[in-house]
Write a protein that holds these residues in place. Sequence first.
Motif, PDB file in Angstrom:
ATOM      1  N   ARG A  46       0.885  -1.297  -0.119  1.00 25.25           N
ATOM      2  CA  ARG A  46       0.010   0.026  -0.009  1.00 25.25           C
ATOM      3  C   ARG A  46       0.972   1.033   0.042  1.00 25.25           C
ATOM      4  O   ARG A  46       0.541   2.340  -0.488  1.00 25.25           O
ATOM      5  N   SER A  47       2.110   1.196   0.556  1.00 26.24           N
ATOM      6  CA  SER A  47       2.919   2.335   0.685  1.00 26.24           C
ATOM      7  C   SER A  47       4.309   2.045   0.964  1.00 26.24           C
ATOM      8  O   SER A  47       4.766   0.962   1.093  1.00 26.24           O
ATOM      9  N   MET A 100       1.666   6.512  -0.888  1.00 23.46           N
ATOM     10  CA  MET A 100       0.489   5.485  -0.816  1.00 23.46           C
ATOM     11  C   MET A 100      -0.166   5.631  -2.121  1.00 23.46           C
ATOM     12  O   MET A 100      -0.341   6.501  -2.829  1.00 23.46           O
TER      13      MET A 100
END
Length: 152
Positions: A46-47, A100
């Motif tokens: 996700r990030s 993100m």
Amino acid sequence: MDKSLLIPAAALLLAMVTPGCSSVPYAQRVQQRQVAYTAAAGAPVRSFTYFSLYSWEPLSDTELAVYTRPNQAYLLDLGGCQDLMFTNAIGLTSNINQVMVGFDKVLTRSRNFPCTITGIRPVDVKSMKIAQEKQRSIEAAARNAAPPAEKN
């Protein structure tokens, strides 16, 4: 004419011409790099933590490899990024040192809209370098001795 200017001018001309001398066409080299990065990319995340951009490599208008350190890279999937292959500078947005998916963007110096990051995959840089070294390795063998020359 000052001869001291001829040498730097010749070196500059050689540097400009040399990239075009590769035996592998540009499109094929880019495709090979895409395959190498895709093979070395892990599962989506996700990030990632981002303090500075060490290096970057555009792979297409929808893929970009970014290095945050010499041995830490991420393959970014983008929602289409015009002229990414031809821009000479990029930037990444981040929030509290985190980039993100779906929120942050790739910025180019062109007048186009920022490119939304739609996917992030960490790249195993070490395995990618090993695979590249294997491709570069050559088989060395001693030449057969030439037959002695005949005397007439």
